[in-house]
Design an enzyme around this catalytic site. Structure first.
Site, PDB file in Angstrom:
ATOM      1  N   LYS A  75       0.827  -1.220   0.000  1.00 53.87           N
ATOM      2  CA  LYS A  75       0.000   0.000   0.000  1.00 53.87           C
ATOM      3  C   LYS A  75       0.859   1.268   0.000  1.00 53.87           C
ATOM      4  CE  LYS A  75      -2.454   0.913   3.716  1.00 53.87           C
ATOM      5  NZ  LYS A  75      -1.896  -0.326   4.268  1.00 53.87           N
ATOM      6  N   THR A  77       3.924   1.473  -1.039  1.00 52.07           N
ATOM      7  CA  THR A  77       4.631   1.491  -2.325  1.00 52.07           C
ATOM      8  C   THR A  77       3.751   2.084  -3.410  1.00 52.07           C
ATOM      9  OG1 THR A  77       5.917  -0.455  -1.665  1.00 52.07           O
ATOM     10  CG2 THR A  77       5.837   0.059  -4.024  1.00 52.07           C
ATOM     11  N   ARG A  98       2.415   8.206   7.017  1.00 49.48           N
ATOM     12  CA  ARG A  98       2.680   8.086   8.450  1.00 49.48           C
ATOM     13  C   ARG A  98       4.161   7.818   8.709  1.00 49.48           C
ATOM     14  NH1 ARG A  98      -0.674   3.187  10.062  1.00 49.48           N
ATOM     15  NH2 ARG A  98      -0.142   2.623   7.925  1.00 49.48           N
ATOM     16  N   LYS A 109       6.909  -6.894  10.510  1.00 53.06           N
ATOM     17  CA  LYS A 109       6.156  -6.298   9.416  1.00 53.06           C
ATOM     18  C   LYS A 109       7.044  -5.469   8.480  1.00 53.06           C
ATOM     19  CE  LYS A 109       2.312  -3.121   8.514  1.00 53.06           C
ATOM     20  NZ  LYS A 109       3.107  -2.007   7.958  1.00 53.06           N
ATOM     21  N   ALA A 277      -3.426   1.222  12.613  1.00 53.81           N
ATOM     22  CA  ALA A 277      -4.844   1.218  12.257  1.00 53.81           C
ATOM     23  C   ALA A 277      -5.611   0.076  12.902  1.00 53.81           C
ATOM     24  CB  ALA A 277      -5.007   1.143  10.739  1.00 53.81           C
ATOM     25  N   PHE A 305      -3.448  -0.697   7.036  1.00 49.60           N
ATOM     26  CA  PHE A 305      -4.070  -1.996   6.826  1.00 49.60           C
ATOM     27  C   PHE A 305      -5.179  -1.920   5.774  1.00 49.60           C
ATOM     28  CE2 PHE A 305      -2.335  -2.601  11.249  1.00 49.60           C
ATOM     29  CZ  PHE A 305      -1.312  -3.445  10.858  1.00 49.60           C
ATOM     30  N   PHE A 385       3.512  -8.198  -8.935  1.00 51.25           N
ATOM     31  CA  PHE A 385       4.698  -8.892  -8.459  1.00 51.25           C
ATOM     32  C   PHE A 385       5.262  -9.736  -9.597  1.00 51.25           C
ATOM     33  CE2 PHE A 385       3.075  -7.489  -4.519  1.00 51.25           C
ATOM     34  CZ  PHE A 385       4.040  -7.650  -3.541  1.00 51.25           C
ATOM     35  N   TRP A 413       6.870  -0.757  -8.072  1.00 50.64           N
ATOM     36  CA  TRP A 413       8.015  -1.270  -7.315  1.00 50.64           C
ATOM     37  C   TRP A 413       9.231  -1.374  -8.229  1.00 50.64           C
ATOM     38  CZ3 TRP A 413      11.728  -4.958  -7.337  1.00 50.64           C
ATOM     39  CH2 TRP A 413      12.428  -5.176  -6.140  1.00 50.64           C
TER      40      TRP A 413
END
Length: 560
Positions: A75, A77, A98, A109, A277, A305, A385, A413
């Site tokens: 998210k 990225t 954030r 994480k 979150a 999230f 991906f 990415w």
């Protein structure tokens, strides 16, 4: 030909950053309205918003996602990549993110600076100590805790019931052994013995207040309203009663200033505040988002999230606090995560499995339904991906088309902004041509239980919510104290739409159990803790910290 695969930190360390003074110049910010924190970081003046009060607001784009899995949705990225892509198609975009917590950075994480060629930099600084905001929050929170215990030790003039003190201590690291502790041991000189505990810093009400305050005066007023516990006759005792709001504001005055950095492609990024979150409201600061909307024509921001957590809270809580009008929501989905929601184990995700992906589409569909319930334009972004098959991608595109969902592939990415231009163009088109009928899901005047049920049914797909006996008692106290008009901040597992982390996909026929209702009066909401959600996480068996190091030249290694 695809680029050589490098780690995020290798990519970040190889980039050429603009000096912060050059970035400031491009944004037309006066030299008196910022201060440098090294060569590549800066803090912006609290007066900038007032100086820009007549500047039209830019379009606010919220990036959210399906329920996260260990496979990752990317998210942040996508947020960074979309901001870069908007600039590539000739739009003036600013990103608002954030600040990462050291808890997940040192845990499992990872950080929150994006990835690949869509990162904010300096990545090492941002993921570690940055400008010290989280340390200031930790200090302010624990200073208040010390003042509470000192007040009790010095005679307890406010008649605080030591069994009903709600203000714990905090630490910005995962440490399960601190969840429940005894303090004040060792005899009369060392305080009054009582049970207490630690939360992680990002769960602190100080953090929530930093992210929802509109200015320094509002910050102080919110601090004054914090409830630190209850008296022996069950009346709330506040920071104002303790006369501590001035000291808290003094400790937080610099942390309130938004931080300015940049992406790998020199797109401006305001990174400020970092509540989780799943246990807090999961959005960067109101001040940073509003300021970004004055500095750019488009603001790309994210909420933590899945859409059941961060996006719901952005649209029901942050929007109200900051008087922010969202323009569009991007819902990030990955083939990998959809296959996991369809039952594929993590170690088999590289194998094409269109049927499993189809089974996982219910999760995406529920999040789209939730955003539609708010009346907002939306686009699904497929975060590509390397192992995604063309068949899987086309199946997802076709499914979205059948459902009337706008969708676009993004390869930010690997390609940075260039990999997101199609998504950027789609987003701009939808903002300009799709009707925006945004409305929060509930009115503040609704009863607290009605708000909880609205979120449970509309956003989670639950049959409703049930309150534990403790929560029922707390609801009566909330009603007695006149707090029922506040919005609700649901604390729930991020792994499932339900309050059971094992129920992946789109669960049905379930209820949400509210075990505790916790008033955060300074922040301006009531926290509803569901299931077994923890406000102090623990470290995994092999923390990410064990792979981190620094070389002889001072360069960080192993940081993602």
């Amino acid at each position: 030909m695809a680029r050589e695969v490098k780690s995020d930190i290798e990519i970040a360390q190889a980039c050429k950053m603009m000096k912060i003074s050059e970035l400031i110049e491009e944004l037309n910010i006066h030299e008196n309205d910022w201060e440098p924190y090294g060569h590549y970081k800066g803090k912006l003046s609290l007066d900038l918003l007032e100086k820009h009060q007549n500047t039209p607001d830019g379009k606010v784009i919220l990036v959210t996602a399906i329920n996260p899995t260990p496979a990752g949705e990317g998210k942040s990225t996508i947020t960074v990549g979309l901001g870069q892509a908007l600039n590539k198609i000739g739009k003036k975009a600013v990103i608002a993110l954030r600040e990462p917590s050291l808890g997940p950075t040192m845990g499992i994480k990872g950080g929150a600076a994006g990835g690949g060629y869509s990162q904010v930099v300096p990545m090492e600084d941002i993921n570690l100590h940055f400008t010290g905001d989280l340390h200031a929050i930790t200090t302010a929170h624990n200073a208040l805790a010390a003042m509470v215990d000192n007040h009790i030790h010095r005679g307890n003039e406010l008649d605080l019931d030591v069994r009903r003190i709600t203000w714990k201590r905090v630490l910005d690291i995962n440490d399960r052994s601190l969840r429940h502790i005894n303090i004040g041991l060792g005899g009369p000189l060392h305080g009054i013995p009582r049970e207490s505990g630690f939360d992680i810093t990002v769960a602190s009400e100080i953090m929530a207040i930093l992210c929802l305050a509109s200015d320094l005066n509002d910050l102080k007023k919110r601090f004054a309203r914090i409830v630190i516990g209850y008296s022996s006759n069950q009346k709330p005792v506040t920071v104002k009663d303790l006369e501590a709001e001035g000291a808290l504001t003094l400790l937080m005055k610099d942390a309130l200033k938004p931080n300015l950095v940049q992406t790998l492609e020199n797109t401006p990024a305001l990174i400020h505040g970092g509540p989780f979150a799943n246990i807090a409201h999961g959005c960067n600061s109101v001040m940073a988002t509003k300021l970004a909307s004055k500095l750019g024509d488009y603001v790309v921001t994210e909420a933590g999230f899945g859409a059941d957590l961060g996006a719901e809270k952005f649209l029901n809580i942050k929007m109200r606090a900051g008087n922010i009008q969202p323009s569009l929501v991007v819902i990030v989905a990955t083939i990998r995560a959809l296959k996991m929601h369809g039952g594929v184990p993590k170690d088999q995700l590289k194998n094409p499995d269109t049927e499993a992906m189809k089974k996982g589409l219910g999760n995406l569909e529920k999040h789209v339904e939730s955003i539609r319930a708010f009346g907002l334009p939306h686009v699904v972004a497929i975060n590509r991906f390397v192992h995604d098959s063309e068949e899987e991608i086309e199946t997802l595109r076709h499914w979205c088309g059948e459902k009337g969902i706008e969708v676009e592939l993004a390869n930010v990415w690997e390609e940075g902004g260039a990999g997101g231009t199609a998504l950027a163009e789609k987003v701009v088109h939808e903002i300009e041509h799709r009707k925006n009928q945004f409305k929060p899901l509930y009115e503040l005047e609704d009863s607290l239980l009605s708000k909880v049920n609205t979120i449970a049914k509309t956003v989670y797909g639950a049959d409703g919510a049930v309150l534990s006996k403790e929560a029922q008692k707390q609801l009566k106290d909330i009603q007695t104290n006149g707090w029922e008009h506040l919005p609700v901040c649901m604390a729930k597992t991020q792994n499932s739409l339900s309050d059971d982390p094992t129920r992946i996909g789109r669960p049905e026929n379930f209820q949400i159990t509210i075990r505790e209702l916790k008033p955060s009066i300074g922040a301006g909401f009531i926290v509803a803790l569901t299931g077994s959600i923890m406000t102090m996480p623990g470290l995994p068996k092999r923390p990410a910290a064990v792979d981190m190091d620094v070389d002889e030249e001072g360069k960080a290694t192993g940081l993602f």
